[in-house]
Design a protein around this motif. Structure first.
Motif, PDB file in Angstrom:
ATOM      1  N   CYS A  35      92.343  82.649  52.482  1.00  0.00           N
ATOM      2  CA  CYS A  35      90.831  82.104  51.911  1.00  0.00           C
ATOM      3  C   CYS A  35      90.338  83.166  50.865  1.00  0.00           C
ATOM      4  O   CYS A  35      90.334  84.229  51.549  1.00  0.00           O
ATOM      5  CB  CYS A  35      90.127  81.673  52.840  1.00  0.00           C
ATOM      6  N   SER A  36      90.062  82.804  49.863  1.00  0.00           N
ATOM      7  CA  SER A  36      89.321  83.494  48.958  1.00  0.00           C
ATOM      8  C   SER A  36      88.423  83.126  48.346  1.00  0.00           C
ATOM      9  O   SER A  36      88.160  81.819  47.739  1.00  0.00           O
ATOM     10  CB  SER A  36      90.488  84.333  47.772  1.00  0.00           C
ATOM     11  N   PHE A  37      87.072  83.816  48.196  1.00  0.00           N
ATOM     12  CA  PHE A  37      85.657  83.494  47.465  1.00  0.00           C
ATOM     13  C   PHE A  37      85.502  84.985  46.780  1.00  0.00           C
ATOM     14  O   PHE A  37      84.776  85.489  47.337  1.00  0.00           O
ATOM     15  CB  PHE A  37      84.906  82.827  48.502  1.00  0.00           C
ATOM     16  N   GLU A  38      85.883  84.785  45.588  1.00  0.00           N
ATOM     17  CA  GLU A  38      85.363  85.986  44.670  1.00  0.00           C
ATOM     18  C   GLU A  38      85.234  85.573  43.109  1.00  0.00           C
ATOM     19  O   GLU A  38      85.823  84.779  42.671  1.00  0.00           O
ATOM     20  CB  GLU A  38      86.584  86.841  44.772  1.00  0.00           C
ATOM     21  N   ALA A  39      84.022  86.167  42.751  1.00  0.00           N
ATOM     22  CA  ALA A  39      83.661  85.709  41.434  1.00  0.00           C
ATOM     23  C   ALA A  39      83.288  84.185  41.459  1.00  0.00           C
ATOM     24  O   ALA A  39      83.713  83.648  40.623  1.00  0.00           O
ATOM     25  CB  ALA A  39      84.501  86.289  40.282  1.00  0.00           C
ATOM     26  N   LYS A  40      82.821  83.646  42.492  1.00  0.00           N
ATOM     27  CA  LYS A  40      82.173  82.198  42.475  1.00  0.00           C
ATOM     28  C   LYS A  40      83.537  81.277  42.432  1.00  0.00           C
ATOM     29  O   LYS A  40      83.414  79.982  42.077  1.00  0.00           O
ATOM     30  CB  LYS A  40      81.322  81.764  41.518  1.00  0.00           C
ATOM     31  N   VAL A  41      84.739  81.885  42.453  1.00  0.00           N
ATOM     32  CA  VAL A  41      86.174  81.019  42.381  1.00  0.00           C
ATOM     33  C   VAL A  41      86.714  81.027  44.023  1.00  0.00           C
ATOM     34  O   VAL A  41      86.824  82.079  44.670  1.00  0.00           O
ATOM     35  CB  VAL A  41      87.075  81.920  41.804  1.00  0.00           C
ATOM     36  N   ILE A  42      86.841  79.550  44.377  1.00  0.00           N
ATOM     37  CA  ILE A  42      87.186  79.450  45.627  1.00  0.00           C
ATOM     38  C   ILE A  42      88.906  79.278  45.482  1.00  0.00           C
ATOM     39  O   ILE A  42      89.465  78.490  44.698  1.00  0.00           O
ATOM     40  CB  ILE A  42      86.753  78.013  46.220  1.00  0.00           C
ATOM     41  N   ILE A 127      85.250  93.526  46.540  1.00  0.00           N
ATOM     42  CA  ILE A 127      86.067  92.856  45.479  1.00  0.00           C
ATOM     43  C   ILE A 127      87.568  93.320  45.953  1.00  0.00           C
ATOM     44  O   ILE A 127      88.101  94.337  46.209  1.00  0.00           O
ATOM     45  CB  ILE A 127      85.413  93.674  44.305  1.00  0.00           C
ATOM     46  N   VAL A 128      88.285  92.087  45.885  1.00  0.00           N
ATOM     47  CA  VAL A 128      89.934  92.183  46.060  1.00  0.00           C
ATOM     48  C   VAL A 128      90.624  92.227  44.900  1.00  0.00           C
ATOM     49  O   VAL A 128      91.553  93.194  44.717  1.00  0.00           O
ATOM     50  CB  VAL A 128      90.487  91.005  47.081  1.00  0.00           C
ATOM     51  N   TYR A 129      90.427  91.324  43.979  1.00  0.00           N
ATOM     52  CA  TYR A 129      90.948  91.309  42.780  1.00  0.00           C
ATOM     53  C   TYR A 129      90.489  91.056  41.420  1.00  0.00           C
ATOM     54  O   TYR A 129      90.924  91.123  40.205  1.00  0.00           O
ATOM     55  CB  TYR A 129      92.135  89.898  42.927  1.00  0.00           C
ATOM     56  N   SER A 130      89.093  90.466  41.518  1.00  0.00           N
ATOM     57  CA  SER A 130      88.393  90.283  40.260  1.00  0.00           C
ATOM     58  C   SER A 130      88.112  91.316  39.150  1.00  0.00           C
ATOM     59  O   SER A 130      87.842  91.246  38.165  1.00  0.00           O
ATOM     60  CB  SER A 130      87.248  89.518  40.535  1.00  0.00           C
ATOM     61  N   ASN A 131      88.256  92.634  39.691  1.00  0.00           N
ATOM     62  CA  ASN A 131      88.176  93.910  38.828  1.00  0.00           C
ATOM     63  C   ASN A 131      89.443  94.158  38.299  1.00  0.00           C
ATOM     64  O   ASN A 131      89.476  95.343  37.511  1.00  0.00           O
ATOM     65  CB  ASN A 131      87.509  94.929  39.556  1.00  0.00           C
TER      66      ASN A 131
END
Length: 152
Positions: A35-42, A127-131
């Motif tokens: 499950c991922s929720f990063e930069a407002k993306v599910i 942050i996991v991936y958005s950067n």
């Protein structure tokens, strides 16, 4: 009040496990849910351990002896249905965290051991991936899949 939050959050995770277990018709050793929720993306993903092999959800039938075991229904419709439930559960988690003024994890990795009926959860809040210029949640899920495969 904390107990209520924890119970509700756990119920949502249990619902995720339940839909993934239903998809595999209770015939797996382990279920892996991303499950991922990063930069407002599910985003979500799921895969399995069947007959000692880590396998993607659309390739479940590759892990069975076709002459002796029933085929899995890995249709696109079923896969989309599970992903829809997982994404809705993530939305409910976000709402729950907002309601109780808690930080929503940016990443949740669930491993459900069907044989032992045990759940292991790993949460990340940073942050996991958005950067990263080229990565999206699916890349991270695939990296986890490969990591679990190599751990066998």
């Amino acid at each position: 009040m904390s107990k209520i939050f924890e119970d509700k959050f756990s119920e949502l995770q249990a619902d995720m496990v339940s839909i993934c277990l239903e998809y595999v018709e209770n015939r797996a050793e382990k279920i892996f849910i991303y499950c991922s929720f990063e930069a407002k993306v599910i985003s979500s993903d799921f895969f399995y351990c069947i007959n000692g092999e880590i396998i993607m959800r659309h390739k479940l039938n590759n892990a069975i002896d076709n002459t002796q075991e029933l085929q899995y229904d890995t249709s696109v419709e079923r896969q989309r249905g599970v992903l829809s439930v997982l994404n809705n559960n993530i939305k409910e988690m976000i709402d729950l965290c907002e309601e109780y003024n808690r930080e929503m994890p940016s990443e949740i990795k669930l491993i459900y051991n069907v044989v032992n009926n045990s759940l292991k959860a790993d949460y990340k809040y940073g942050i996991v991936y958005s950067n990263h210029p080229d990565k999206v949640a699916n890349n991270i899920s695939m990296e986890w899949f490969e990591e679990m495969k190599s751990d066998l």
